[in-house]
Enzyme design. Structure first.
Site, short mmCIF file in Angstrom:
data_model
loop_
_atom_site.label_atom_id
_atom_site.label_comp_id
_atom_site.label_asym_id
_atom_site.label_seq_id
_atom_site.Cartn_x
_atom_site.Cartn_y
_atom_site.Cartn_z
N GLU A 98 6.16 -8.98 1.17
CA GLU A 98 5.69 -7.96 0.66
C GLU A 98 4.59 -7.06 1.51
O GLU A 98 3.98 -7.80 2.35
CB GLU A 98 5.19 -8.46 -0.74
CG GLU A 98 4.41 -7.54 -1.68
CD GLU A 98 4.98 -6.31 -2.16
OE1 GLU A 98 5.69 -5.70 -1.33
OE2 GLU A 98 5.06 -5.97 -3.41
N ASP A 99 4.44 -6.05 1.18
CA ASP A 99 3.66 -5.20 1.95
C ASP A 99 1.91 -5.59 1.72
O ASP A 99 1.25 -5.78 2.63
CB ASP A 99 3.76 -3.56 1.83
CG ASP A 99 3.71 -3.26 0.50
OD1 ASP A 99 3.55 -4.10 -0.32
OD2 ASP A 99 4.06 -2.05 0.28
N ASP A 102 -2.14 -6.65 -4.49
CA ASP A 102 -3.38 -5.90 -4.78
C ASP A 102 -3.79 -6.57 -6.18
O ASP A 102 -4.37 -7.36 -6.18
CB ASP A 102 -2.67 -4.39 -5.11
CG ASP A 102 -3.75 -3.43 -5.59
OD1 ASP A 102 -4.78 -3.36 -4.85
OD2 ASP A 102 -3.64 -2.77 -6.40
N LYS A 130 -5.52 -7.62 -0.76
CA LYS A 130 -6.95 -7.00 -1.29
C LYS A 130 -7.49 -7.99 -2.54
O LYS A 130 -7.31 -7.67 -3.61
CB LYS A 130 -6.73 -5.86 -1.87
CG LYS A 130 -6.29 -4.74 -0.92
CD LYS A 130 -6.58 -3.13 -1.41
CE LYS A 130 -5.51 -2.48 -1.90
NZ LYS A 130 -5.30 -1.16 -2.23
N PHE A 151 -7.64 2.24 -0.17
CA PHE A 151 -6.05 2.74 -0.20
C PHE A 151 -5.48 2.85 1.25
O PHE A 151 -5.96 3.83 2.01
CB PHE A 151 -6.02 3.88 -1.11
CG PHE A 151 -4.63 4.07 -1.45
CD1 PHE A 151 -4.17 3.39 -2.42
CD2 PHE A 151 -3.75 4.77 -0.69
CE1 PHE A 151 -2.66 3.59 -2.89
CE2 PHE A 151 -2.44 4.95 -1.12
CZ PHE A 151 -1.79 4.27 -1.90
N ASP A 158 2.65 3.54 1.70
CA ASP A 158 2.94 4.83 1.31
C ASP A 158 1.76 5.46 0.21
O ASP A 158 1.08 4.71 -0.55
CB ASP A 158 4.03 5.07 0.58
CG ASP A 158 4.20 4.88 -0.98
OD1 ASP A 158 3.78 3.44 -1.08
OD2 ASP A 158 4.43 5.60 -1.83
N ARG A 164 4.90 6.03 5.21
CA ARG A 164 5.32 4.87 5.53
C ARG A 164 5.79 4.53 7.00
O ARG A 164 5.58 3.37 7.55
CB ARG A 164 6.62 4.57 4.63
CG ARG A 164 6.37 4.50 3.33
CD ARG A 164 7.80 3.89 2.52
NE ARG A 164 7.73 4.15 1.07
CZ ARG A 164 7.11 3.15 0.26
NH1 ARG A 164 6.51 2.45 0.42
NH2 ARG A 164 7.24 3.69 -1.07
P1 IMP Z 1 0.13 -5.03 -7.19
O1 IMP Z 1 1.22 -5.45 -8.24
O2 IMP Z 1 -1.02 -4.60 -7.76
O3 IMP Z 1 -0.30 -6.52 -6.31
O4 IMP Z 1 0.75 -3.96 -6.27
C1 IMP Z 1 1.33 -4.22 -5.34
C2 IMP Z 1 2.14 -2.83 -4.92
O5 IMP Z 1 1.21 -1.87 -4.96
C3 IMP Z 1 2.37 -3.06 -3.52
O6 IMP Z 1 3.52 -3.71 -2.92
C4 IMP Z 1 2.20 -1.89 -2.96
O7 IMP Z 1 3.47 -0.80 -3.25
C5 IMP Z 1 1.39 -0.92 -4.05
N1 IMP Z 1 -0.08 -0.78 -3.30
C6 IMP Z 1 -1.30 -1.69 -3.70
N2 IMP Z 1 -2.06 -1.28 -2.95
C7 IMP Z 1 -1.91 -0.03 -2.15
C8 IMP Z 1 -2.54 0.31 -0.82
O8 IMP Z 1 -3.51 0.44 -0.57
N3 IMP Z 1 -1.43 1.37 -0.24
C9 IMP Z 1 -0.34 1.76 -0.78
N4 IMP Z 1 0.34 0.85 -1.92
C10 IMP Z 1 -0.40 0.04 -2.23
MG MG Z 2 5.28 -2.35 -2.72
#
Ligand code: IMP
Ligand code: MG
Length: 174
Positions: A98-99, A102, A130, A151, A158, A164
């Site tokens: 995964e990228d 968060d 993070k 961010f 993106d 991206r």
């Molecule tokens: P989570 O479900 O909150 O852990 O979010 C994961 C997804 O949120 C990631 O796969 C990203 O697509 C998006 N995301 C979270 N933080 C960022 C950021 O700083 N920049 C871009 N996309 C983010």
């Molecule tokens: Mg994502």
């Protein structure tokens, strides 16, 4: 004004390449003698996924799924998984790629879904983590960069589907 003028470089192409090499070495060692399915989470993981996979020295299969949770710069709190895998992960070792980790909602949901198919194991590899943003106790097994609550864009990440393709990870300051 140029395309990336709003983006301050946080990690350069060279730094990212070095970190991915270290991670690939660790994963290759950890899974020596085993076959693994690497599952990329689209769209964000596409660049990290391909760079990581090129550096692995173990037999692997690949698959992809699609997850969405963000609107602009905010997590919507709702995670939608959009694709089913091409092949079953039943009885296989799985590493989800995964990228960014968060709030933790996306990877938690993906791992829960995959476990329903009874894989041998499921681990996760993320480009950025993070930890201060977490709403659950999710921890990634492999992390390239631990970052503050900024961010980020580039290297797959993106802002409203843009940036991206940047070859570095930047802080979006637009
Ligand atoms: P989570 O479900 O909150 O852990 O979010 C994961 C997804 O949120 C990631 O796969 C990203 O697509 C998006 N995301 C979270 N933080 C960022 C950021 O700083 N920049 C871009 N996309 C983010
Ligand atoms: Mg994502």
């Amino acid at each position: 004004m140029g395309y990336a003028d709003n983006c301050r470089v946080l990690f350069s192409e060279e730094e990212i390449s070095e970190r991915i090499s270290c991670l690939a070495n660790r994963i290759s060692r950890d899974y020596e003698g085993r076959e693994v399915v690497f599952v990329g989470v689209l769209n964000g993981a596409f660049m990290f996924f391909s760079d990581l996979l090129k550096k692995l020295e173990i037999p692997c299969e690949i698959d992809f799924l699609r997850a969405e949770s963000y609107l602009g710069k905010c997590s919507s709190g709702q995670v939608t998984l959009k694709t089913e895998l091409k092949n079953s992960v039943n009885d296989k070792h799985v590493v989800v790629v995964e990228d960014i980790l968060d709030t933790g909602r996306t990877l938690e949901k993906i791992v829960d879904e995959l476990k329903k198919s009874s894989p041998l194991s499921v681990k996760t590899a993320v480009l950025c983590d993070k930890p201060s943003r977490r709403v659950n106790s999710f921890k990634a097994d492999y992390v390239c960069f631990e970052v503050e609550d900024l961010f980020l864009v580039g290297f797959g990440l993106d802002y409203n589907e843009k940036y991206r393709n940047l070859p570095f990870i930047g802080v979006y300051e637009g």
